[in-house]
Motif scaffolding. Structure first.
Motif, PDB file in Angstrom:
ATOM      1  N   ILE A 172      -2.304  -2.126   5.344  1.00 40.27           N
ATOM      2  CA  ILE A 172      -2.054  -3.673   4.899  1.00 40.27           C
ATOM      3  C   ILE A 172      -0.655  -3.652   4.724  1.00 40.27           C
ATOM      4  CG2 ILE A 172      -2.316  -5.691   3.811  1.00 40.27           C
ATOM      5  CD1 ILE A 172      -4.448  -5.379   5.751  1.00 40.27           C
ATOM      6  N   LYS A 173      -0.014  -2.924   3.722  1.00 41.53           N
ATOM      7  CA  LYS A 173       1.185  -2.956   3.347  1.00 41.53           C
ATOM      8  C   LYS A 173       2.191  -2.837   4.479  1.00 41.53           C
ATOM      9  CE  LYS A 173       1.367  -0.355  -0.223  1.00 41.53           C
ATOM     10  NZ  LYS A 173       1.654   0.404  -1.291  1.00 41.53           N
ATOM     11  N   ARG A 174       1.900  -1.473   5.310  1.00 36.72           N
ATOM     12  CA  ARG A 174       2.704  -1.301   6.331  1.00 36.72           C
ATOM     13  C   ARG A 174       2.634  -2.201   7.637  1.00 36.72           C
ATOM     14  NH1 ARG A 174       4.694   3.511   6.080  1.00 36.72           N
ATOM     15  NH2 ARG A 174       5.556   3.086   8.034  1.00 36.72           N
ATOM     16  N   LEU A 175       1.475  -2.941   7.579  1.00 39.42           N
ATOM     17  CA  LEU A 175       1.496  -4.022   8.765  1.00 39.42           C
ATOM     18  C   LEU A 175       2.220  -5.275   8.389  1.00 39.42           C
ATOM     19  CD1 LEU A 175      -2.342  -3.733   9.810  1.00 39.42           C
ATOM     20  CD2 LEU A 175      -0.586  -3.258  11.207  1.00 39.42           C
ATOM     21  N   PHE A 176       2.048  -5.711   7.147  1.00 42.07           N
ATOM     22  CA  PHE A 176       2.742  -7.025   7.029  1.00 42.07           C
ATOM     23  C   PHE A 176       3.888  -7.157   6.209  1.00 42.07           C
ATOM     24  CE2 PHE A 176      -1.871  -7.717   7.488  1.00 42.07           C
ATOM     25  CZ  PHE A 176      -2.004  -9.063   8.288  1.00 42.07           C
ATOM     26  N   LEU A 177       4.154  -5.834   5.561  1.00 39.34           N
ATOM     27  CA  LEU A 177       5.414  -5.784   4.797  1.00 39.34           C
ATOM     28  C   LEU A 177       6.604  -4.960   5.436  1.00 39.34           C
ATOM     29  CD1 LEU A 177       4.280  -5.471   0.917  1.00 39.34           C
ATOM     30  CD2 LEU A 177       5.004  -7.526   2.177  1.00 39.34           C
ATOM     31  N   ALA A 178       6.114  -4.110   6.199  1.00 36.86           N
ATOM     32  CA  ALA A 178       6.717  -3.296   7.290  1.00 36.86           C
ATOM     33  C   ALA A 178       8.054  -2.427   6.322  1.00 36.86           C
ATOM     34  CB  ALA A 178       7.304  -3.856   8.161  1.00 36.86           C
ATOM     35  N   ALA A 179       9.250  -2.632   6.762  1.00 36.00           N
ATOM     36  CA  ALA A 179      10.418  -1.915   5.942  1.00 36.00           C
ATOM     37  C   ALA A 179      10.592  -2.676   4.429  1.00 36.00           C
ATOM     38  CB  ALA A 179      11.546  -2.126   6.769  1.00 36.00           C
ATOM     39  N   TYR A 180       9.688  -3.679   3.984  1.00 35.39           N
ATOM     40  CA  TYR A 180      10.035  -4.083   2.707  1.00 35.39           C
ATOM     41  C   TYR A 180       8.595  -3.758   1.805  1.00 35.39           C
ATOM     42  CZ  TYR A 180      12.898  -7.423   5.024  1.00 35.39           C
ATOM     43  OH  TYR A 180      13.877  -8.290   5.727  1.00 35.39           O
ATOM     44  N   ARG A 181       8.122  -2.829   2.456  1.00 32.23           N
ATOM     45  CA  ARG A 181       6.919  -2.503   1.730  1.00 32.23           C
ATOM     46  C   ARG A 181       7.179  -1.347   0.126  1.00 32.23           C
ATOM     47  NH1 ARG A 181       7.807   1.192   5.652  1.00 32.23           N
ATOM     48  NH2 ARG A 181       7.606   3.590   5.218  1.00 32.23           N
ATOM     49  N   PRO A 182       6.496  -1.576  -0.631  1.00 36.29           N
ATOM     50  CA  PRO A 182       6.812  -0.457  -1.678  1.00 36.29           C
ATOM     51  C   PRO A 182       5.915   0.758  -1.341  1.00 36.29           C
ATOM     52  CG  PRO A 182       4.945  -2.094  -2.527  1.00 36.29           C
ATOM     53  CD  PRO A 182       5.454  -2.771  -1.098  1.00 36.29           C
ATOM     54  N   PHE A 183       6.543   1.890  -1.966  1.00 35.61           N
ATOM     55  CA  PHE A 183       5.879   3.080  -1.551  1.00 35.61           C
ATOM     56  C   PHE A 183       6.346   4.088  -2.557  1.00 35.61           C
ATOM     57  CE2 PHE A 183       9.661   3.307   0.920  1.00 35.61           C
ATOM     58  CZ  PHE A 183      10.320   4.373   0.619  1.00 35.61           C
ATOM     59  N   ARG A 184       5.742   5.357  -2.573  1.00 35.98           N
ATOM     60  CA  ARG A 184       6.044   6.637  -3.354  1.00 35.98           C
ATOM     61  C   ARG A 184       5.971   7.610  -2.217  1.00 35.98           C
ATOM     62  NH1 ARG A 184       5.469   6.092  -8.932  1.00 35.98           N
ATOM     63  NH2 ARG A 184       4.330   4.065  -9.719  1.00 35.98           N
ATOM     64  N   SER A 185       7.052   8.462  -2.528  1.00 37.48           N
ATOM     65  CA  SER A 185       6.852   9.962  -1.818  1.00 37.48           C
ATOM     66  C   SER A 185       7.300  10.988  -2.438  1.00 37.48           C
ATOM     67  CB  SER A 185       8.291   9.774  -0.538  1.00 37.48           C
ATOM     68  OG  SER A 185       7.847   8.687   0.117  1.00 37.48           O
TER      69      SER A 185
END
Length: 220
Positions: free
Chosen positions: A72-85
């Motif tokens: 859902i984060k990738r679909l709706f927030l795309a480049a604005y999504r929070p993430f951890r790597s």
């Protein structure tokens, strides 16, 4: 080519996290794309393979997160999504860095820590009208360097440090070839450390490529 060598080390950091950044003068960061992403044009979790100046693989970078919430984060927030790597050292087979991107609508940020949670620093996007600018911060928020993207060179970020008028290094997105650019949407970067000798600053500059790729070059 670059200004005099600079060393911005301030406080000790775990040797295991910074040792891989002592020797290379340049790193190549290459994004990996799976066939499903290529065929559907949908970006899954970002993964990168990192090579030293001799072409040897040294790191893997893997965006974390599985399940419906991550989708859902990738679909709706795309480049604005929070993430951890996670950044893993291939020589030792262990994690050396943890990257955390909190949600920001405009002033994008990436925090860089050791696996045990010790903050090494952060990358912070700054306001400019037309050009691209980031500050590289130490653990207390002090400015260690600036990444400056000239308006007419959108694939290039100059590395500047306080007290130096000339660039001390360079981050560049490299042309991957017509077929790869059109069909895989995979991005490649080079980091020229130039006059930067401090392993902590090198680790932060390397981490900057992950944020720059997502903010400026990722196509959702």
């Amino acid at each position: 080519m670059y200004a005099a060598r600079v060393d911005n080390s301030l406080v000790p950091a775990p040797a295991a996290a910074l040792a891989p950044f002592v020797r290379p003068t340049r790193l190549s960061v290459r994004q990996r794309k799976r066939w499903l992403e290529i065929l559907t044009s949908f970006d899954a979790r970002n993964t990168y393979a990192v090579y030293d100046d001799a072409g040897n693989p040294v790191f893997n970078v893997q965006e974390q997160g599985k399940g419906f919430g991550s989708l859902i984060k990738r679909l709706f927030l795309a480049a604005y999504r929070p993430f951890r790597s996670n950044v893993e050292d291939l020589a030792g087979g262990h994690q050396i860095l943890a990257l955390r991107r909190p949600f920001r609508f405009m002033f994008h940020r990436l925090e860089v820590s050791t696996p045990d949670g010790r903050l090494l620093g952060a990358l912070q996007k700054r306001w400019t009208w037309f050009r691209r600018k980031y500050t590289v911060e130490g653990p207390a928020g002090e400015e260690l360097a600036t990444l400056f993207g000239p308006f007419w060179r959108p694939w290039t970020f100059k590395i500047l440090v306080p007290g130096q008028a000339q660039e001390v290094g360079l981050i560049q997105k490299k042309w991957s070839g017509l077929g790869k650019e059109m069909f895989t949407q995979a991005d490649n970067f080079w980091i020229e450390f130039g006059a930067v000798t401090d392993p902590r600053l090198r680790a932060l500059l390397f981490s900057a490529t992950v944020l720059i790729d997502v903010v400026h070059f990722e196509r959702g």
